[in-house]
Scaffold this active site. Structure first.
Site, PDB file in Angstrom:
ATOM      1  N   THR A  60      12.130 -11.187   5.969  1.00  0.00           N
ATOM      2  CA  THR A  60      13.262 -10.637   5.222  1.00  0.00           C
ATOM      3  C   THR A  60      14.233  -9.889   6.117  1.00  0.00           C
ATOM      4  O   THR A  60      15.445  -9.902   5.883  1.00  0.00           O
ATOM      5  CB  THR A  60      12.755  -9.706   4.100  1.00  0.00           C
ATOM      6  OG1 THR A  60      12.008 -10.475   3.160  1.00  0.00           O
ATOM      7  CG2 THR A  60      13.905  -9.026   3.381  1.00  0.00           C
ATOM      8  N   TYR A  73      16.713 -14.230  -2.178  1.00  0.00           N
ATOM      9  CA  TYR A  73      17.422 -14.479  -0.926  1.00  0.00           C
ATOM     10  C   TYR A  73      16.623 -15.478  -0.082  1.00  0.00           C
ATOM     11  O   TYR A  73      15.501 -15.876  -0.432  1.00  0.00           O
ATOM     12  CB  TYR A  73      17.612 -13.161  -0.161  1.00  0.00           C
ATOM     13  CG  TYR A  73      16.320 -12.417   0.049  1.00  0.00           C
ATOM     14  CD1 TYR A  73      15.474 -12.720   1.115  1.00  0.00           C
ATOM     15  CD2 TYR A  73      15.928 -11.418  -0.842  1.00  0.00           C
ATOM     16  CE1 TYR A  73      14.282 -12.052   1.285  1.00  0.00           C
ATOM     17  CE2 TYR A  73      14.732 -10.748  -0.675  1.00  0.00           C
ATOM     18  CZ  TYR A  73      13.913 -11.067   0.392  1.00  0.00           C
ATOM     19  OH  TYR A  73      12.723 -10.409   0.559  1.00  0.00           O
ATOM     20  N   THR A 125       7.372  -9.093   5.501  1.00  0.00           N
ATOM     21  CA  THR A 125       6.458  -8.066   4.990  1.00  0.00           C
ATOM     22  C   THR A 125       5.243  -8.621   4.245  1.00  0.00           C
ATOM     23  O   THR A 125       4.246  -7.922   4.093  1.00  0.00           O
ATOM     24  CB  THR A 125       7.200  -7.098   4.053  1.00  0.00           C
ATOM     25  OG1 THR A 125       7.769  -7.828   2.960  1.00  0.00           O
ATOM     26  CG2 THR A 125       8.284  -6.342   4.803  1.00  0.00           C
ATOM     27  N   ASP A 126       5.301  -9.877   3.802  1.00  0.00           N
ATOM     28  CA  ASP A 126       4.207 -10.396   2.984  1.00  0.00           C
ATOM     29  C   ASP A 126       2.870 -10.410   3.719  1.00  0.00           C
ATOM     30  O   ASP A 126       1.817 -10.178   3.117  1.00  0.00           O
ATOM     31  CB  ASP A 126       4.536 -11.811   2.485  1.00  0.00           C
ATOM     32  CG  ASP A 126       5.533 -11.806   1.344  1.00  0.00           C
ATOM     33  OD1 ASP A 126       5.893 -10.704   0.881  1.00  0.00           O
ATOM     34  OD2 ASP A 126       5.954 -12.895   0.922  1.00  0.00           O
ATOM     35  N   LYS A 138       0.402  -3.652   1.922  1.00  0.00           N
ATOM     36  CA  LYS A 138       1.604  -3.706   1.097  1.00  0.00           C
ATOM     37  C   LYS A 138       1.230  -3.307  -0.319  1.00  0.00           C
ATOM     38  O   LYS A 138       0.353  -3.905  -0.944  1.00  0.00           O
ATOM     39  CB  LYS A 138       2.216  -5.113   1.120  1.00  0.00           C
ATOM     40  CG  LYS A 138       3.613  -5.182   0.501  1.00  0.00           C
ATOM     41  CD  LYS A 138       4.266  -6.540   0.746  1.00  0.00           C
ATOM     42  CE  LYS A 138       5.701  -6.544   0.221  1.00  0.00           C
ATOM     43  NZ  LYS A 138       6.386  -7.831   0.472  1.00  0.00           N
ATOM     44  N   GLU A 141     -24.510  -3.018  -4.194  1.00  0.00           N
ATOM     45  CA  GLU A 141     -24.448  -3.910  -5.343  1.00  0.00           C
ATOM     46  C   GLU A 141     -25.119  -5.252  -5.081  1.00  0.00           C
ATOM     47  O   GLU A 141     -25.132  -6.120  -5.952  1.00  0.00           O
ATOM     48  CB  GLU A 141     -22.995  -4.130  -5.747  1.00  0.00           C
ATOM     49  CG  GLU A 141     -22.318  -2.905  -6.342  1.00  0.00           C
ATOM     50  CD  GLU A 141     -23.003  -2.431  -7.615  1.00  0.00           C
ATOM     51  OE1 GLU A 141     -23.398  -3.285  -8.438  1.00  0.00           O
ATOM     52  OE2 GLU A 141     -23.160  -1.206  -7.775  1.00  0.00           O
TER      53      GLU A 141
END
Length: 350
Positions: free
Chosen positions: A32, A46, A112-113, A185, A307
């Site tokens: 981006t 975009y 950023t992903d 993120k 667990e």
């Protein structure tokens, strides 16, 4: 690694730089921060990865006042398309540059992903204590209040600073400094999306200067045992997500497709659904697939023998790593060993 050693190394690097500006290399990969929209108000829909490195640097002329900056376009992608091949290419280029006396630090512009994954991968394979800072943006370069320019400016200052030496790979956006291992993120679209849940930021950028308040205690970069210099590929490791009414289809499919490792993003404390999931993971383990129990929760330690009876199943637990980062550590671990006790040691070390 002692605090004294870090201080001595920082002093040595600072002396080597001399009185002039630091030399910072900016490696561009797309995202981006290099994106464009159809209008100045387009912040959704975009196109990422359209602006080249020289345009990015020229858009922030103030960079010349804080560092001697050079740019290089390593590749140009939207970060959802990041893959192992890109990681290996990037890591080898970073290590080659950091080995040069005329490079004091590196900034990597990135979408950023998957910024948290790339940063953690580099944190495990970079072979230098020199600063490496990964930066991105939540708004494209054409937006009214694009955050890319100030993020890039701060990242260059950080990469050229003595304070960042020996801190591992850093993620710096929105005036906040995060450790690669712990950052994630946290929001789909806001500028303050990158957070380190519970553990907190390493520090802040303010007044053209980094301020650190803590640092990671886990091994990284120059102290890491992992080396990708001679690797052309990484082992296949996949993630299986836990949910109510889960079945074994995904596990069986990944095993059939050749997975060498599976990270189970379990509910709660990495819980395994019975009878649907646990037998499938046992069968996969008997075929040589290494199983790591992680959690979809996003915070906290996955307790060994909590667990699930990990000792009996011969499973590994992810400690505090989220599933996507556990996958990265498992891939690198499998380049060295398939011994689950040794892999567990790595998860408690990194």
């Amino acid at each position: 690694m002692s605090v004294l050693f870090v201080l001595l190394f920082s002093f040595a690097v600072a002396e080597a730089r001399g009185p002039g500006l630091p030399n910072v290399m900016v490696l561009a990969t797309g995202g981006t921060i290099a994106g464009t929209g159809s209008s100045s108000t387009t912040v959704v829909g975009y196109t990422a990865a359209t602006v080249g490195i020289e345009t990015l640097l020229n858009a922030v002329p103030e960079l010349k006042t804080v560092a001697n900056v050079k740019g290089e376009q390593v590749f140009q992608i939207a970060s959802e398309n990041m893959n192992n091949d890109y990681w290996l290419k990037l890591a080898k280029r970073v290590n080659a540059l950091l080995a040069q006396d005329d490079v004091d630090g590196i900034v990597i512009t990135h979408g950023t992903d998957t910024i948290e994954e790339t940063s953690y991968f580099l944190d495990l394979v970079v072979k230098s204590k020199k600063p490496v800072v990964i930066v991105g943006a939540m708004r494209p370069s054409t937006a009214i209040s694009a955050d890319g320019p100030i993020n890039l400016y701060n990242a260059v200052i950080l990469a050229g600073s003595d304070e960042a030496i020996g801190k591992g790979v850093l993620v710096a956006l929105n005036d906040q400094i995060n450790a690669a291992r712990d950052v994630t993120k946290n929001n789909t679209s806001t500028a303050d999306t990158f957070r380190t849940p519970e553990l907190g930021f390493l520090g802040y950028m303010q007044g053209n200067k980094p301020y650190f308040y803590r640092q990671s205690t886990r091994r990284h970069t120059a102290d890491s045992e992992f080396d990708v210099s001679n690797l052309d590929a990484l082992p296949q490791v996949d993630i299986v997500y836990g949910y109510a009414n889960m079945n074994r289809v995904a596990i069986d499919a990944f095993v059939a497709a050749g997975a060498k490792g599976i990270v189970h993003a379990g509910v709660g404390d990495g819980s395994l659904a019975r009878p649907a999931v646990e037998p499938a993971l046992d069968e996969a383990r008997k075929k040589g697939v290494v199983i790591v129990r992680s959690s979809r929760v996003g915070n906290g330690i996955v307790a060994r023998n909590g667990e699930a009876k990990d000792d009996e199943h011969d499973f590994v637990v992810s400690d505090t790593l989220n599933p996507q980062k556990a996958r990265i550590l498992l891939m690198l671990a499998l380049t060295k060993t398939t011994d689950t006790k040794e892999i567990q040691r790595m998860f408690y070390t990194y």
